[in-house]
Write a protein that holds these residues in place. Structure first.
Motif, PDB file in Angstrom:
ATOM      1  N   LEU A   9       0.800  -1.075   0.021  1.00  0.00           N
ATOM      2  CA  LEU A   9       0.035   0.015   0.067  1.00  0.00           C
ATOM      3  C   LEU A   9       0.974   1.461   0.130  1.00  0.00           C
ATOM      4  CD1 LEU A   9      -2.616  -1.170   2.573  1.00  0.00           C
ATOM      5  CD2 LEU A   9      -2.589  -1.196   0.102  1.00  0.00           C
ATOM      6  N   ASP A  10       0.399   2.339  -0.587  1.00  0.00           N
ATOM      7  CA  ASP A  10       1.050   3.558  -0.865  1.00  0.00           C
ATOM      8  C   ASP A  10       0.500   4.680  -0.070  1.00  0.00           C
ATOM      9  OD1 ASP A  10      -0.976   3.985  -2.390  1.00  0.00           O
ATOM     10  OD2 ASP A  10      -0.005   4.547  -4.007  1.00  0.00           O
ATOM     11  N   ARG A  11      -0.610   4.333   0.833  1.00  0.00           N
ATOM     12  CA  ARG A  11      -1.234   5.514   1.363  1.00  0.00           C
ATOM     13  C   ARG A  11      -2.005   4.956   2.593  1.00  0.00           C
ATOM     14  NH1 ARG A  11      -4.577   6.855  -3.767  1.00  0.00           N
ATOM     15  NH2 ARG A  11      -2.410   5.927  -4.455  1.00  0.00           N
ATOM     16  N   ASP A  12      -2.726   5.744   3.303  1.00  0.00           N
ATOM     17  CA  ASP A  12      -3.520   5.280   4.809  1.00  0.00           C
ATOM     18  C   ASP A  12      -4.766   4.779   4.011  1.00  0.00           C
ATOM     19  OD1 ASP A  12      -2.147   5.895   7.261  1.00  0.00           O
ATOM     20  OD2 ASP A  12      -1.629   7.630   6.018  1.00  0.00           O
ATOM     21  N   LEU A  13      -5.417   3.786   4.731  1.00  0.00           N
ATOM     22  CA  LEU A  13      -6.779   3.405   4.109  1.00  0.00           C
ATOM     23  C   LEU A  13      -7.527   3.125   5.240  1.00  0.00           C
ATOM     24  CD1 LEU A  13      -5.517   0.829   1.412  1.00  0.00           C
ATOM     25  CD2 LEU A  13      -6.297   3.048   1.008  1.00  0.00           C
ATOM     26  N   LEU A  14      -8.966   3.227   4.984  1.00  0.00           N
ATOM     27  CA  LEU A  14      -9.960   2.629   5.928  1.00  0.00           C
ATOM     28  C   LEU A  14     -10.713   1.823   5.060  1.00  0.00           C
ATOM     29  CD1 LEU A  14     -11.396   5.398   8.314  1.00  0.00           C
ATOM     30  CD2 LEU A  14     -10.311   3.284   8.848  1.00  0.00           C
ATOM     31  N   ILE A  15     -11.099   0.549   5.240  1.00  0.00           N
ATOM     32  CA  ILE A  15     -11.651  -0.385   4.282  1.00  0.00           C
ATOM     33  C   ILE A  15     -13.038  -0.871   5.176  1.00  0.00           C
ATOM     34  CG2 ILE A  15     -11.695  -2.716   3.165  1.00  0.00           C
ATOM     35  CD1 ILE A  15      -8.629  -2.271   2.852  1.00  0.00           C
ATOM     36  N   GLY A  74      -9.240   6.499   1.244  1.00  0.00           N
ATOM     37  CA  GLY A  74      -7.606   6.715   1.176  1.00  0.00           C
ATOM     38  C   GLY A  74      -7.110   8.250   1.331  1.00  0.00           C
ATOM     39  N   TRP A  75      -6.063   8.340   2.048  1.00  0.00           N
ATOM     40  CA  TRP A  75      -5.641   9.824   2.079  1.00  0.00           C
ATOM     41  C   TRP A  75      -4.171   9.853   2.216  1.00  0.00           C
ATOM     42  CZ3 TRP A  75      -8.104   6.896   6.175  1.00  0.00           C
ATOM     43  CH2 TRP A  75      -7.480   6.770   7.350  1.00  0.00           C
ATOM     44  N   GLY A  76      -3.653  11.076   1.960  1.00  0.00           N
ATOM     45  CA  GLY A  76      -2.296  11.397   1.859  1.00  0.00           C
ATOM     46  C   GLY A  76      -1.905  11.797   3.264  1.00  0.00           C
ATOM     47  N   PRO A  77      -0.260  11.957   3.555  1.00  0.00           N
ATOM     48  CA  PRO A  77       0.161  12.312   4.516  1.00  0.00           C
ATOM     49  C   PRO A  77      -0.288  13.874   5.101  1.00  0.00           C
ATOM     50  CG  PRO A  77       1.823  12.342   3.128  1.00  0.00           C
ATOM     51  CD  PRO A  77       0.551  11.695   2.279  1.00  0.00           C
ATOM     52  N   ALA A  95       2.695   6.039  15.693  1.00  0.00           N
ATOM     53  CA  ALA A  95       2.469   6.904  14.443  1.00  0.00           C
ATOM     54  C   ALA A  95       3.531   6.749  13.839  1.00  0.00           C
ATOM     55  CB  ALA A  95       2.277   8.296  15.415  1.00  0.00           C
ATOM     56  N   GLY A  96       3.330   7.197  12.303  1.00  0.00           N
ATOM     57  CA  GLY A  96       4.132   7.198  11.421  1.00  0.00           C
ATOM     58  C   GLY A  96       4.806   5.571  10.981  1.00  0.00           C
ATOM     59  N   GLN A  97       4.098   4.487  11.427  1.00  0.00           N
ATOM     60  CA  GLN A  97       4.511   3.314  11.214  1.00  0.00           C
ATOM     61  C   GLN A  97       4.369   2.942   9.710  1.00  0.00           C
ATOM     62  OE1 GLN A  97       2.920   0.132  13.393  1.00  0.00           O
ATOM     63  NE2 GLN A  97       3.168  -1.598  11.979  1.00  0.00           N
ATOM     64  N   ALA A  98       5.578   2.465   9.176  1.00  0.00           N
ATOM     65  CA  ALA A  98       5.210   2.257   7.601  1.00  0.00           C
ATOM     66  C   ALA A  98       5.066   0.781   7.276  1.00  0.00           C
ATOM     67  CB  ALA A  98       6.913   2.598   7.003  1.00  0.00           C
TER      68      ALA A  98
END
Length: 304
Positions: free
Chosen positions: A45-51, A96-99, A301-304
Motif C-alpha cells: 500500500l502507498d497510502r493510509d486506508l480505511l476499508i 484513502g488519504w495522503g500524509p 504513529a508513522g509506522q510504515a
C-alpha cells in the motif's frame, strides 16, 4: 447507502492514480487495490486506508495476519503494509488519504485498531459517514473548494471511530504506550541500519530496561524482539509484494552477506526467504510474522 461493487470512473481513477498529492482524499472499491484480478499475491500500500466491508464474507490478510471480514467489518491499513483480500464477492468501500490530509486537525488515525467489527448504532453512524464522504469525494473530485469539506469529514469519521469502546478491553497505561510509540517511530527511521536496543535507548534518552518494560506491556515481547520482528516484517513485505532479488532485499535491510540474512529470516519467520517467496501465491505462509503491535493495541504513529 454505502457504495458497493464497481465505483464510478472518477472514483476508480482516484484510488489508483499514482500522482495524488499529499493532501488528497479519495474513495473507491476493494478491487481497485488488487495488483491483478483475484489477488494473486499481496499488494504493498502507498497510502493510509480505511476499508469498510459492505458485502460478502472472506478475509483480509494485512501484513500476513488473517482478519475475518463480513458486512460491517472495518480494516485500518497504513502505507508500506501489504494487503490481500480473499472471499467470494467480497466488496468494500475504501477511503484513502495522503500524509497531509489531516494536517492541523486534532485527530490521531494511528489510535485506531487494525480490525474491528461494527454493530448496532455504531455501525449505522460509521456507514452513514463513509457513505457521505464517498459521495462527496466522487461528486466534487475536481473542485479545489471541496478539500476542506473532505478533510473535516475524514476527521469526524476518525474521531468517531476513536471514541468507540476499546475492542481489547483495558488499554495499556499511557506512559508505557507513549514510550512504545516513541521506540517504534525511532525503529522506523533506523531499522535498516541497526537492530541494537542500546542504540535506540541512546536516541530516546532512556534505558534499555525502560524500552523493554514498555514493549512487554504493549506487545508481550522484549524490545529486541520488537526490533527484529520489524526487520523480518519488512523482509516479508518485500519478498511477497515485489520482485526484488533476495540478496538485494537483504542488503537494503542491513545484511551485506546473503547467508546472514537467510539465517536471520529463517530464525524469525520459520522458513527460508526463498521458501517464503515461493509460497507468496498461497494465502498465509507456514508461519506468520507476529504483527507489532497486536490488533488490540494502539499503533505507533508513522509506522510504515
Amino acid at each position: 447507502m454505502v457504495t458497493t461493487g464497481q465505483p464510478s470512473p472518477a472514483t476508480r481513477t482516484g484510488l489508483s492514480a499514482p500522482h495524488l498529492g499529499p493532501g488528497a482524499i479519495v474513495t473507491g472499491a476493494l478491487d481497485d487495490l488488487a495488483p491483478a484480478p483475484g489477488w494473486p499475491r499481496p499488494a504493498m500500500l502507498d497510502r493510509d486506508l480505511l476499508i469498510l466491508v459492505t458485502h460478502g464474507h472472506g478475509s483480509a490478510e494485512l501484513d500476513f495476519r488473517a482478519l475475518p471480514c463480513r458486512p460491517g467489518t472495518l480494516v485500518r491499513a497504513r502505507p508500506g503494509q501489504v494487503l490481500r483480500c480473499l472471499g467470494s464477492q467480497l466488496d468494500a468501500t475504501v477511503v484513502g488519504w495522503g500524509p497531509d490530509a489531516l494536517r492541523g486537525l486534532d485527530v490521531d488515525p494511528d489510535a485506531l485498531p487494525a480490525h474491528r467489527q461494527l454493530a448496532g448504532e455504531d455501525a449505522d453512524a460509521v456507514i452513514n459517514e463513509v457513505s457521505q464522504l464517498a459521495v462527496d469525494a466522487d461528486r466534487h473530485a475536481r473542485l479545489p473548494a471541496a478539500e476542506a469539506l473532505l478533510r473535516h469529514q475524514l476527521a469526524v469519521l476518525l474521531l468517531r471511530l476513536a471514541l468507540l469502546p476499546h475492542p481489547g478491553g483495558t488499554p495499556t497505561p499511557r506512559a508505557e504506550t507513549e514510550t512504545f510509540r516513541r521506540l517504534c517511530r525511532e525503529v522506523e527511521r533506523g531499522y535498516r541500519h541497526t537492530r541494537r536496543v542500546e542504540d535506540y535507548a541512546a536516541e530516546l534518552g532512556c534505558s534499555v530496561r525502560t524500552l523493554t518494560r514498555a514493549c512487554l506491556a504493549v506487545t508481550g515481547r522484549s524490545a529486541k524482539q520488537v526490533i527484529d520482528e520489524r526487520v523480518a516484517l519488512q523482509a516479508c513485505r518485500l519478498l511477497a509484494a515485489t520482485d526484488e532479488s533476495i540478496a538485494r532485499i537483504g542488503r537494503a535491510l542491513g545484511f551485506p552477506e546473503p547467508t546472514n540474512f537467510g539465517r536471520f529470516f529463517t530464525r524469525e519467520v520459520g522458513v527460508s526467504p526463498g521458501t517464503f517467496r515461493a509460497d507468496r501465491e498461497r494465502p498465509l505462509p507456514v508461519r506468520l510474522v507476529r504483527p507489532r503491535p497486536p490488533a488490540d493495541s494502539p499503533a505507533p504513529a508513522g509506522q510504515a
